[in-house]
Scaffold this motif. Structure first.
Motif, short mmCIF file in Angstrom:
data_model
loop_
_atom_site.label_atom_id
_atom_site.label_comp_id
_atom_site.label_asym_id
_atom_site.label_seq_id
_atom_site.Cartn_x
_atom_site.Cartn_y
_atom_site.Cartn_z
N ASP A 116 0.80 -1.22 0.00
CA ASP A 116 0.00 0.00 0.00
C ASP A 116 0.83 1.28 0.00
OD1 ASP A 116 1.04 -0.26 2.52
OD2 ASP A 116 -0.85 0.10 3.58
N GLN A 117 2.04 1.22 -0.54
CA GLN A 117 2.88 2.41 -0.51
C GLN A 117 2.38 3.49 -1.47
OE1 GLN A 117 3.56 -0.56 -1.93
NE2 GLN A 117 5.50 -0.52 -3.04
N VAL A 118 2.57 4.74 -1.07
CA VAL A 118 2.40 5.90 -1.94
C VAL A 118 3.59 6.80 -1.64
CG1 VAL A 118 0.98 7.88 -2.61
CG2 VAL A 118 -0.12 5.76 -1.86
N VAL A 119 4.63 6.71 -2.47
CA VAL A 119 5.89 7.40 -2.22
C VAL A 119 6.14 8.38 -3.37
CG1 VAL A 119 8.34 7.16 -1.77
CG2 VAL A 119 6.76 5.37 -1.01
N LEU A 120 6.05 9.66 -3.07
CA LEU A 120 6.16 10.70 -4.08
C LEU A 120 7.54 11.33 -4.07
CD1 LEU A 120 4.80 12.78 -6.11
CD2 LEU A 120 4.32 14.16 -4.06
N ASP A 121 8.11 11.52 -5.26
CA ASP A 121 9.28 12.37 -5.43
C ASP A 121 8.77 13.76 -5.81
OD1 ASP A 121 11.47 13.82 -6.30
OD2 ASP A 121 12.42 12.15 -7.33
N SER A 123 10.07 16.47 -6.52
CA SER A 123 10.81 17.24 -7.52
C SER A 123 10.47 16.82 -8.94
CB SER A 123 12.32 17.09 -7.29
OG SER A 123 12.73 15.74 -7.46
N THR A 124 10.07 15.56 -9.12
CA THR A 124 9.76 15.05 -10.46
C THR A 124 8.29 14.71 -10.65
OG1 THR A 124 10.17 12.75 -9.85
CG2 THR A 124 12.07 14.05 -10.61
N GLY A 125 7.57 14.53 -9.56
CA GLY A 125 6.19 14.11 -9.65
C GLY A 125 6.03 12.63 -9.89
N ARG A 126 7.11 11.88 -9.82
CA ARG A 126 6.99 10.43 -9.95
C ARG A 126 6.57 9.85 -8.60
NH1 ARG A 126 11.73 8.02 -13.91
NH2 ARG A 126 11.08 9.16 -15.79
N VAL A 127 5.62 8.92 -8.65
CA VAL A 127 5.09 8.36 -7.41
C VAL A 127 4.99 6.85 -7.55
CG1 VAL A 127 2.72 8.86 -8.19
CG2 VAL A 127 3.15 8.40 -5.78
N ARG A 128 5.47 6.15 -6.54
CA ARG A 128 5.36 4.69 -6.51
C ARG A 128 4.13 4.32 -5.70
NH1 ARG A 128 8.18 0.67 -8.31
NH2 ARG A 128 9.99 2.01 -8.80
N ILE A 129 3.23 3.58 -6.35
CA ILE A 129 1.94 3.24 -5.75
C ILE A 129 1.79 1.73 -5.71
CG2 ILE A 129 -0.57 3.54 -5.89
CD1 ILE A 129 -0.10 6.01 -7.60
N GLY A 130 1.38 1.21 -4.57
CA GLY A 130 1.14 -0.22 -4.43
C GLY A 130 -0.25 -0.59 -4.90
N PRO A 131 -0.44 -1.82 -5.39
CA PRO A 131 -1.75 -2.24 -5.87
C PRO A 131 -2.79 -2.38 -4.77
CG PRO A 131 -0.25 -4.11 -5.78
CD PRO A 131 0.57 -2.90 -5.49
N GLY A 132 -2.36 -2.34 -3.50
CA GLY A 132 -3.31 -2.38 -2.39
C GLY A 132 -4.00 -1.06 -2.14
#
Length: 501
Positions: A116-121, A123-132
């Motif tokens: 369930d991660q939501v990890v935003l950078d 500076s770039t707007g890239r975000v890692r999102i978990g499928p949960g």
């Protein structure tokens, strides 16, 4: 040098895959790992089984529910599954109502809830999102950052299923499918291998994951490009249904699809009927990606005279949470879809009025004697700009053509009793089948454009519909070839539900 998919598989056979035969996945995980496993007597099992939109899915009781917290734990689970013959399912949000797609009877269920991660950078707007994650929880996590993601339209929808099916968004005219903004997949293959899949590392697999469903592995996380966003304008317009209202609203959505030039504006136009309290109405969803709506943007709808209007300036997170009112609790849900070319204004009555009358005729029968039935049809613009935006962002398996404006129809029946399931299955087939027959007849008569590619939208597909048969032949062939390369033993093909290439 990036290894080929064949090399990845052979290396896994030599050095990763176990040679032990396991009795069953649930017991083996409990005795040999620390991975969380919930049995039917546990609170977490009961709670997870309630997280389905359809009670028919919740009624399918898995042997256990497994809650991996990392790609490594997913790898362990799939390695064990590869050594036995159990049927299993993988569940993100449980919004797909097709039985056995994200539900299973008598086999293990893999819930991605803990991924369930939501990890935003920032500076770039890239975000890692978990499928949960779900759309509303992801929007809430990004609230205040100035960034938003291209998600769906109902907050309770799970990220995993939405993105693997493509994902239609209020922002699709700007950014394409939800899947179009995926930069990288953290993917666990059937043999337990963990791959980082990008457009450069595995281009065919990368493309296949965008609209290919659950045929290639388990996605443990998505790296997506987010976009700048402040407050938005959104809400619902409600209209009492009359024949005159039908005509005016269908004309309004047809004209909006063709003439709207503002990619920030989007609508969903939905007719709703129920025998619970004799509701017969139109409910429109309005969205504008900004706090100030240019004059006239939605006037072809507001001028019809809604009896209620909840549209206002709000945050995107608030709108995602607000949208959850559409979920019908404690009901069996069925959803189907069809894609139609947009008729000319001159052919509006003969085409769209005809299709809408067909839906009303079929649904009228169910309203007479099916307890608790709610029938709806959503007319959703799919202008050429969406297909072009998707192509501009990233190749995908759907490969929609930007040559003709189209509409995506969502047909929905919800009802109370399992005893009505077979009848409502037939009713659903008659509904979308009748629309398809009308499309072909109108094309033959010259009232709709001929030779138009009309793929089905996976996220709305009914289990009786053949999603892959409606893709371009080369797209289906690519999906079949890639699935064979990453899963030569057919773990996902033979032992999970979903559409198969």
């Amino acid at each position: 040098m990036v290894p080929s998919l064949r090399q990845v598989w052979l290396l896994a056979i030599l050095f990763v895959a176990p040679w032990v035969v396991y009795a069953d996945t649930c017991s083996d995980l409990e005795t040999t790992t620390s991975i969380e496993v919930s049995r039917p007597v546990s609170v977490s099992y009961a709670a997870e089984q309630q997280e389905y939109w359809s009670t028919s899915c919740a009624a399918l009781l898995p042997t256990c529910i497994i809650f991996p917290k990392s790609a490594a734990e997913v790898s362990t689970i799939l390695t064990i599954l590869s050594s036995n013959n159990e049927r299993f399912a993988i569940k993100s949000g449980g919004h797909n109502p097709n039985n056995n797609w994200s539900s299973v009877r008598g086999g293990p269920l893999i819930s991605t809830q803990r991924l369930d991660q939501v990890v935003l950078d920032p500076s770039t707007g890239r975000v890692r999102i978990g499928p949960g994650q779900r759309l509303d929880s992801t929007a809430a996590a990004l609230q205040g950052t100035g960034w938003t993601f291209v998600g769906g339209r109902i907050g309770n929808t799970g990220v995993g299923g939405l993105v693997l099916g493509g994902g239609l968004s209020y922002m699709s005219a700007q950014y394409g499918w939800a899947a179009s903004s995926v930069i990288e997949y953290e993917l666990v293959l059937a043999n337990g291998t963990i791959l980082t899949v990008t457009a450069s590392s595995y281009p065919d697999l990368f493309k296949s994951l965008k609209g290919g469903g659950n045929n290639f592995g388990v996605v443990a996380s998505y790296l997506v490009q987010a976009y700048r966003q402040g407050d938005i304008y959104g809400g619902n317009l409600v209209f009492l249904r009359t024949p005159q209202t039908d005509a005016r609203i269908l004309k309004a959505v047809r004209d909006f699809t063709e003439y709207n030039a503002d990619d920030k504006a989007a609508v969903i136009v939905t007719a709703e009927r129920t025998n619970v309290n004799l509701v017969d109405s139109w409910i429109l969803f309005l969205f504008y990606d900004g706090a100030v709506v240019p004059p006239g943007t939605f006037s072809n709808f507001t001028s019809i005279g809604p009896i209620a209007n909840t549209a206002r300036v709000r945050t995107y997170a608030d709108y995602m949470a607000f949208s959850n009112w559409v979920i019908v609790p404690a009901s069996i849900v069925t959803i189907a879809t069809e894609t139609i070319p947009l008729p000319s204004s001159a052919n509006l009555a003969s085409v769209m009025f005809d299709m809408h009358a067909h839906w009303r005729n079929i649904s009228s029968t169910t309203l007479l004697d099916v307890p608790g039935v709610v029938a709806s049809i959503a007319w959703q613009p799919f202008p050429k700009r969406i297909a072009q935006a998707a192509r501009d962002k990233s190749p995908d398996l759907i490969d929609a053509d930007p040559d003709v404006d189209k509409m995506i129809l969502e047909i929905n029946y919800s009802f109370l009793l399992e005893a009505d399931y077979e009848r409502m299955t037939s009713t659903m087939q008659a509904t979308y089948g009748g629309i398809r027959e009308r499309v072909l007849a109108h094309q033959a008569a010259g009232r709709l454009p001929r030779d138009v590619y009309l793929p089905l939208f996976m996220n709305y597909g009914f289990f009786k519909e053949d999603y892959f048969a409606r893709l371009k032949p080369e797209s289906r062939a690519l999906a079949r070839r890639v699935a064979g390369e990453v899963d030569p033993q057919g773990l996902f093909r033979d032992r999970t539900g979903g559409w198969k290439p």
